[in-house]
Design a protein around this motif. Structure first.
Motif, PDB file in Angstrom:
ATOM      1  N   ASN A  22      13.330  17.635  32.647  1.00 12.11           N
ATOM      2  CA  ASN A  22      13.987  16.336  32.728  1.00 12.11           C
ATOM      3  C   ASN A  22      15.301  16.493  33.478  1.00 12.11           C
ATOM      4  O   ASN A  22      16.260  17.071  32.945  1.00 12.11           O
ATOM      5  CB  ASN A  22      14.249  15.774  31.322  1.00 12.11           C
ATOM      6  N   PRO A  23      15.389  16.038  34.720  1.00 11.26           N
ATOM      7  CA  PRO A  23      16.605  16.254  35.509  1.00 11.26           C
ATOM      8  C   PRO A  23      17.796  15.448  35.003  1.00 11.26           C
ATOM      9  O   PRO A  23      18.936  15.778  35.328  1.00 11.26           O
ATOM     10  CB  PRO A  23      16.192  15.802  36.920  1.00 11.26           C
ATOM     11  N   THR A  24      17.548  14.401  34.214  1.00  8.57           N
ATOM     12  CA  THR A  24      18.653  13.594  33.683  1.00  8.57           C
ATOM     13  C   THR A  24      19.335  14.308  32.521  1.00  8.57           C
ATOM     14  O   THR A  24      20.566  14.465  32.494  1.00  8.57           O
ATOM     15  CB  THR A  24      18.151  12.214  33.226  1.00  8.57           C
ATOM     16  N   SER A  25      18.539  14.768  31.556  1.00  5.12           N
ATOM     17  CA  SER A  25      19.105  15.477  30.396  1.00  5.12           C
ATOM     18  C   SER A  25      19.277  16.965  30.650  1.00  5.12           C
ATOM     19  O   SER A  25      19.850  17.667  29.812  1.00  5.12           O
ATOM     20  CB  SER A  25      18.202  15.276  29.185  1.00  5.12           C
ATOM     21  N   LEU A  32       4.889  15.716  28.752  1.00  2.00           N
ATOM     22  CA  LEU A  32       5.286  15.041  29.980  1.00  2.00           C
ATOM     23  C   LEU A  32       5.899  13.685  29.619  1.00  2.00           C
ATOM     24  O   LEU A  32       5.242  12.647  29.606  1.00  2.00           O
ATOM     25  CB  LEU A  32       4.088  14.869  30.907  1.00  2.00           C
ATOM     26  N   GLU A  33       7.207  13.705  29.319  1.00  2.00           N
ATOM     27  CA  GLU A  33       7.904  12.495  28.889  1.00  2.00           C
ATOM     28  C   GLU A  33       8.347  11.680  30.099  1.00  2.00           C
ATOM     29  O   GLU A  33       8.319  12.145  31.244  1.00  2.00           O
ATOM     30  CB  GLU A  33       9.122  12.894  28.043  1.00  2.00           C
ATOM     31  N   ALA A  34       8.778  10.454  29.828  1.00  3.87           N
ATOM     32  CA  ALA A  34       9.213   9.552  30.896  1.00  3.87           C
ATOM     33  C   ALA A  34      10.401  10.134  31.646  1.00  3.87           C
ATOM     34  O   ALA A  34      11.349  10.637  31.033  1.00  3.87           O
ATOM     35  CB  ALA A  34       9.585   8.192  30.301  1.00  3.87           C
ATOM     36  N   GLY A  35      10.344  10.093  32.984  1.00  5.39           N
ATOM     37  CA  GLY A  35      11.440  10.577  33.803  1.00  5.39           C
ATOM     38  C   GLY A  35      11.423  12.074  34.051  1.00  5.39           C
ATOM     39  O   GLY A  35      12.252  12.582  34.818  1.00  5.39           O
ATOM     40  N   ALA A  87      13.153  25.797  40.815  1.00  7.96           N
ATOM     41  CA  ALA A  87      14.545  25.970  40.392  1.00  7.96           C
ATOM     42  C   ALA A  87      15.506  25.535  41.491  1.00  7.96           C
ATOM     43  O   ALA A  87      16.536  24.894  41.227  1.00  7.96           O
ATOM     44  CB  ALA A  87      14.794  27.432  40.016  1.00  7.96           C
ATOM     45  N   ARG A  88      15.177  25.842  42.723  1.00 12.12           N
ATOM     46  CA  ARG A  88      16.047  25.451  43.837  1.00 12.12           C
ATOM     47  C   ARG A  88      16.114  23.926  43.966  1.00 12.12           C
ATOM     48  O   ARG A  88      17.200  23.356  44.154  1.00 12.12           O
ATOM     49  CB  ARG A  88      15.530  26.085  45.130  1.00 12.12           C
ATOM     50  N   ARG A  89      14.968  23.268  43.836  1.00 14.18           N
ATOM     51  CA  ARG A  89      14.958  21.798  43.960  1.00 14.18           C
ATOM     52  C   ARG A  89      15.746  21.141  42.826  1.00 14.18           C
ATOM     53  O   ARG A  89      16.410  20.124  43.034  1.00 14.18           O
ATOM     54  CB  ARG A  89      13.519  21.281  43.961  1.00 14.18           C
ATOM     55  N   GLN A  90      15.692  21.736  41.640  1.00 13.02           N
ATOM     56  CA  GLN A  90      16.315  21.113  40.473  1.00 13.02           C
ATOM     57  C   GLN A  90      17.728  21.642  40.199  1.00 13.02           C
ATOM     58  O   GLN A  90      18.348  21.251  39.203  1.00 13.02           O
ATOM     59  CB  GLN A  90      15.432  21.340  39.233  1.00 13.02           C
ATOM     60  N   GLY A  91      18.236  22.500  41.064  1.00 13.38           N
ATOM     61  CA  GLY A  91      19.585  23.009  40.866  1.00 13.38           C
ATOM     62  C   GLY A  91      19.716  23.946  39.687  1.00 13.38           C
ATOM     63  O   GLY A  91      20.757  23.994  39.020  1.00 13.38           O
ATOM     64  N   LEU A  92      18.668  24.738  39.417  1.00 18.93           N
ATOM     65  CA  LEU A  92      18.659  25.688  38.306  1.00 18.93           C
ATOM     66  C   LEU A  92      18.908  27.102  38.816  1.00 18.93           C
ATOM     67  O   LEU A  92      18.696  27.416  39.983  1.00 18.93           O
ATOM     68  CB  LEU A  92      17.309  25.637  37.584  1.00 18.93           C
ATOM     69  N   LYS A  93      19.332  27.976  37.918  1.00 17.74           N
ATOM     70  CA  LYS A  93      19.516  29.391  38.217  1.00 17.74           C
ATOM     71  C   LYS A  93      18.328  30.176  37.663  1.00 17.74           C
ATOM     72  O   LYS A  93      17.725  29.800  36.654  1.00 17.74           O
ATOM     73  CB  LYS A  93      20.810  29.934  37.605  1.00 17.74           C
ATOM     74  N   ILE A  94      18.040  31.318  38.309  1.00 18.34           N
ATOM     75  CA  ILE A  94      16.888  32.118  37.891  1.00 18.34           C
ATOM     76  C   ILE A  94      17.171  33.590  38.177  1.00 18.34           C
ATOM     77  O   ILE A  94      17.880  33.918  39.139  1.00 18.34           O
ATOM     78  CB  ILE A  94      15.608  31.634  38.635  1.00 18.34           C
TER      79      ILE A  94
END
Length: 482
Positions: A22-25, A32-35, A87-94
């Motif tokens: 969930n990119p918002t939270s 598979l929740e909304a958003g 991870a790159r698309r969502q701005g996450l670290k790995i």
């Protein structure tokens, strides 16, 4: 099927598995929740359960603890490609953990707060084994490769003293052992690699193909790509090993004899350590000659001219594998006693030979037995000319000494650990002043400015490789380099 595969499947049974982000939270979801953004198809699993994430928040140092949001147990190299891209698309670290808790991470280097840790031990297949090399997954451990290659009389040229380490883990750092004076480090003996860059690209690289990436990833501390497979050089090795141990009471003679031995090449393995002796300290030479039964080494010729203390020589014979795996019984005992799980504020240093004697004496004068917690102190040389890896930073000298304070924090209290880490930092400042370098798997707090000094004069090359291969700084934030 290997026991590791069975245990991994057992681990996954009942584990909480992510299916979306969930990119918002900024949180993972098991439904598979909304958003939410669905994960790419995976052959393995992305685990969310507390046990998996807690295990990934620790390392061999047991000093820093950063809990990731999720742990990837890859079923294939494709899973790593897919998750790095995600991870790159969502701005996450790995970051890749080469078997959670191994000793080439003692200060949170492979941890990722609020990101994804990849358990590379899930990929552990030996794909090819021929006369000159082995093509292996990064999660294969050196002892597993050695067991596979020895029936053909082959071995990797350089082995770390502890061979339970993963191949990918040591290639990301360096990989040093008593054969390094002849062969260089383990990073100098990898022929090609498959690497997943921070862009999510799977690239095969070698000295002849994609050379800039090959040079960046070796000893690159996980900053540019995740090593997923490697072709490791193999050399002929004789089946038996004769070990010679002897004590010196004079540091100057000890260091001189060690340098003489790595130059004349009479032994196959040269190491040394600082040991307790008669209420003080002595210097123990450890040298080994490999041989075939019926062609035993000539002890008198091998030991000629060495100036160790009379009456201290010990000579033992054993198999090559038992010598390479000699630490296994000790480590099993430490695990049974619970000491293996204590904090390990280690400090590994590369000291220029020109000032090694003074520097070692200075550090030892400030280091008590209590500071070591019965951990060993290693001291042995190798030749700088054997090194081919640009980002493995060593002093500018013909000979370089590895000087390692492999501390165990006893008592394992936060106060004692903090004191030992502070002592490490003070020693590193002194090391830097004399032109030395750290072997960067240590428990030492380093700032970005410290890292720039460490990689000098290659810092700009290092930073350029980061911009080229991991422009969004997706990979391995635990090092704290950028």
């Amino acid at each position: 099927m290997s026991s590791r595969t069975v245990s991994r499947r057992t681990l996954l049974q009942g584990a909480l598995v992510a299916v979306a982000f969930n990119p918002t939270s900024r949180s993972w979801a098991s439904t598979l929740e909304a958003g939410a953004v669905p994960l790419p198809p995976l052959d393995g699993e992305l685990l969310l359960d507390e046990a998996s994430r807690t295990a990934a928040s620790d390392d061999f140092g047991h000093i820093r603890h950063h809990t990731p949001w999720a742990v990837l147990v890859p079923g294939s190299v494709k899973d790593i490609v897919a998750m790095v891209r995600f991870a790159r698309r969502q701005g996450l670290k790995i970051a890749a953990a080469r078997g959670l808790g191994e000793s080439h991470s003692t200060f949170g280097q492979s941890q990722v707060p609020a990101g994804i840790v990849i358990d590379m031990s899930a990929l552990a297949t030996i794909h090819e084994l021929d006369a000159d090399s082995a093509w292996v997954d990064a999660g294969v451990r050196w002892h597993e490769l050695l067991q596979a290659s020895l029936p053909s009389g082959k071995s990797p040229p350089v082995l770390t003293d502890y061979i339970e380490l993963s191949i990918g883990g040591t290639l990301s750092a360096g990989g040093i052992g008593g054969q390094a004076f002849r062969w260089g480090l383990q990073v100098d003996n990898v022929l090609e690699m498959d690497v997943v860059t921070g862009r999510g690209e799977l690239v095969r690289c070698s000295r002849w193909r994609e050379r800039p990436l090959f040079d960046a990833v070796r000893s690159g501390l996980g900053q540019f790509g995740i090593i997923v497979r490697a072709r490791v050089r193999l050399v002929d090795v004789q089946p038996r090993a004769r070990t010679y141990l002897a004590l010196y009471d004079d540091l100057h003679r000890f260091l001189e004899d060690q340098r003489r031995l790595i130059e004349d090449g009479r032994f196959d393995y040269v190491e040394g350590s600082v040991v307790s002796s008669n209420g003080g300290r002595a210097y123990q030479l450890e040298v080994v000659k490999y041989f075939t039964p019926g062609s035993e080494p000539q002890d008198s010729r091998l030991l000629a001219g060495l100036r160790f203390q009379p009456g201290t020589l010990q000579v033992t014979d054993g198999s090559y594998f038992d010598f390479a795996n000699r630490l296994a019984p000790l480590i099993e005992l430490l695990k049974q006693l619970g000491v293996w799980g204590f904090p390990h504020p280690w400090l590994d240093m590369f000291v220029p030979a020109r000032c090694a004697e003074d520097f070692v004496q200075e550090v030892l004068s400030q280091t008590t037995d209590a500071d070591m917690g019965q951990g060993p102190i290693l001291l042995y040389p190798f030749r700088a000319s054997a090194l081919t890896t640009p980002f493995l930073r060593t002093p500018n000298d013909r000979h370089v000494f590895l000087f390692s304070l492999l501390r165990t924090a006893i008592p394992p209290t936060p106060e004692n650990v903090a004191s030992l880490v502070q002592k490490n930092r003070a020693i590193v400042d002194r090391l830097t002043a004399v032109g030395g370098k750290i072997y960067p798997v240590d428990a030492v707090p380093l700032s970005p400015a410290d890292w720039r000094r460490h990689f000098h004069p290659h810092w700009e090359r290092f930073a350029h490789a980061k911009r080229r291969y991991d422009p969004d700084h997706v990979l391995t934030p635990g090092q704290g380099i950028f």
